[in-house]
Design a protein around this motif. Structure first.
Motif, PDB file in Angstrom:
ATOM      1  N   VAL A 107       0.827  -1.198   0.000  1.00 27.33           N
ATOM      2  CA  VAL A 107       0.000   0.000   0.000  1.00 27.33           C
ATOM      3  C   VAL A 107       0.861   1.247   0.000  1.00 27.33           C
ATOM      4  N   ALA A 108       1.987   1.192   0.677  1.00 23.89           N
ATOM      5  CA  ALA A 108       2.874   2.355   0.732  1.00 23.89           C
ATOM      6  C   ALA A 108       3.321   2.776  -0.661  1.00 23.89           C
ATOM      7  N   GLY A 109       3.435   1.823  -1.580  1.00 25.36           N
ATOM      8  CA  GLY A 109       3.850   2.150  -2.939  1.00 25.36           C
ATOM      9  C   GLY A 109       2.715   2.167  -3.935  1.00 25.36           C
ATOM     10  N   CYS A 110       1.475   2.239  -3.452  1.00 22.96           N
ATOM     11  CA  CYS A 110       0.323   2.092  -4.355  1.00 22.96           C
ATOM     12  C   CYS A 110       0.213   3.226  -5.363  1.00 22.96           C
ATOM     13  N   HIS A 111       0.848   4.371  -5.077  1.00 19.68           N
ATOM     14  CA  HIS A 111       0.787   5.454  -6.059  1.00 19.68           C
ATOM     15  C   HIS A 111       1.548   5.072  -7.319  1.00 19.68           C
ATOM     16  N   ARG A 112       2.445   4.084  -7.221  1.00 25.76           N
ATOM     17  CA  ARG A 112       3.211   3.636  -8.381  1.00 25.76           C
ATOM     18  C   ARG A 112       2.478   2.526  -9.142  1.00 25.76           C
ATOM     19  N   ILE A 113       1.936   1.556  -8.393  1.00 27.56           N
ATOM     20  CA  ILE A 113       1.307   0.400  -9.028  1.00 27.56           C
ATOM     21  C   ILE A 113      -0.002   0.081  -8.320  1.00 27.56           C
ATOM     22  N   PRO A 114      -1.068   0.837  -8.574  1.00 25.15           N
ATOM     23  CA  PRO A 114      -2.334   0.584  -7.877  1.00 25.15           C
ATOM     24  C   PRO A 114      -2.902  -0.803  -8.152  1.00 25.15           C
ATOM     25  N   GLN A 115      -2.675  -1.341  -9.332  1.00 21.92           N
ATOM     26  CA  GLN A 115      -3.197  -2.664  -9.660  1.00 21.92           C
ATOM     27  C   GLN A 115      -2.602  -3.736  -8.743  1.00 21.92           C
ATOM     28  N   GLN A 116      -1.369  -3.523  -8.305  1.00 26.19           N
ATOM     29  CA  GLN A 116      -0.735  -4.500  -7.427  1.00 26.19           C
ATOM     30  C   GLN A 116      -1.486  -4.602  -6.106  1.00 26.19           C
ATOM     31  N   VAL A 117      -1.927  -3.481  -5.568  1.00 24.83           N
ATOM     32  CA  VAL A 117      -2.692  -3.483  -4.325  1.00 24.83           C
ATOM     33  C   VAL A 117      -4.009  -4.218  -4.526  1.00 24.83           C
ATOM     34  N   GLU A 118      -4.686  -3.954  -5.641  1.00 26.79           N
ATOM     35  CA  GLU A 118      -5.950  -4.629  -5.924  1.00 26.79           C
ATOM     36  C   GLU A 118      -5.742  -6.135  -6.087  1.00 26.79           C
ATOM     37  N   GLN A 119      -4.650  -6.533  -6.717  1.00 28.66           N
ATOM     38  CA  GLN A 119      -4.365  -7.952  -6.900  1.00 28.66           C
ATOM     39  C   GLN A 119      -4.081  -8.631  -5.562  1.00 28.66           C
ATOM     40  N   LEU A 120      -3.323  -7.956  -4.688  1.00 30.67           N
ATOM     41  CA  LEU A 120      -3.064  -8.512  -3.362  1.00 30.67           C
ATOM     42  C   LEU A 120      -4.358  -8.681  -2.581  1.00 30.67           C
TER      43      LEU A 120
END
Length: 115
Positions: A24-37
């Protein structure tokens, strides 16, 4: 202090999960990664722990990135939720048991009086 909506009337045995997720801390870079997690963790919880009823997710300000509220039949099942969040969500989590306010008041009235 965590501000949550009044859910006492719909949650007879809630558990509150507090988590800090490095993704989540890096979600501004890769928001899709947070959604996938999130999807991966929720799929795992649904398949491994069918007795868990997930009620709410909140993004929060402060020391935790999000708060999840769910019902579990017992502490062991809630602990398993925490383990799945940590393993599949790559998050550090805590589980807080909660008592519905009316039940708390009933327990309070059953306590012995101080001398």
């Amino acid at each position: 202090m965590i501000l949550l909506p009044d859910i006492a009337h719909i949650v007879p045995n809630p558990r509150i999960e507090l988590a800090t997720d490095p993704a989540v801390a890096g979600c501004h870079r890769i928001p899709q990664q947070v959604e996938q997690l999130e999807q991966r963790v929720m799929d795992k919880i649904r398949s491994e722990l069918p007795d868990v009823n997930w009620l709410h997710n909140f993004a929060t300000l402060g020391p935790y990135d999000y708060v999840g509220i769910f019902e579990a039949p017992d502490v062991e099942t809630a602990t398993r939720v925490s383990m799945l969040v940590q393993i599949f969500g790559h998050a550090t989590s805590e589980i807080w048991a909660a008592t519905e306010w009316q039940r708390f008041r009933e327990l309070l009235h059953d306590m012995p009086r101080a001398a």
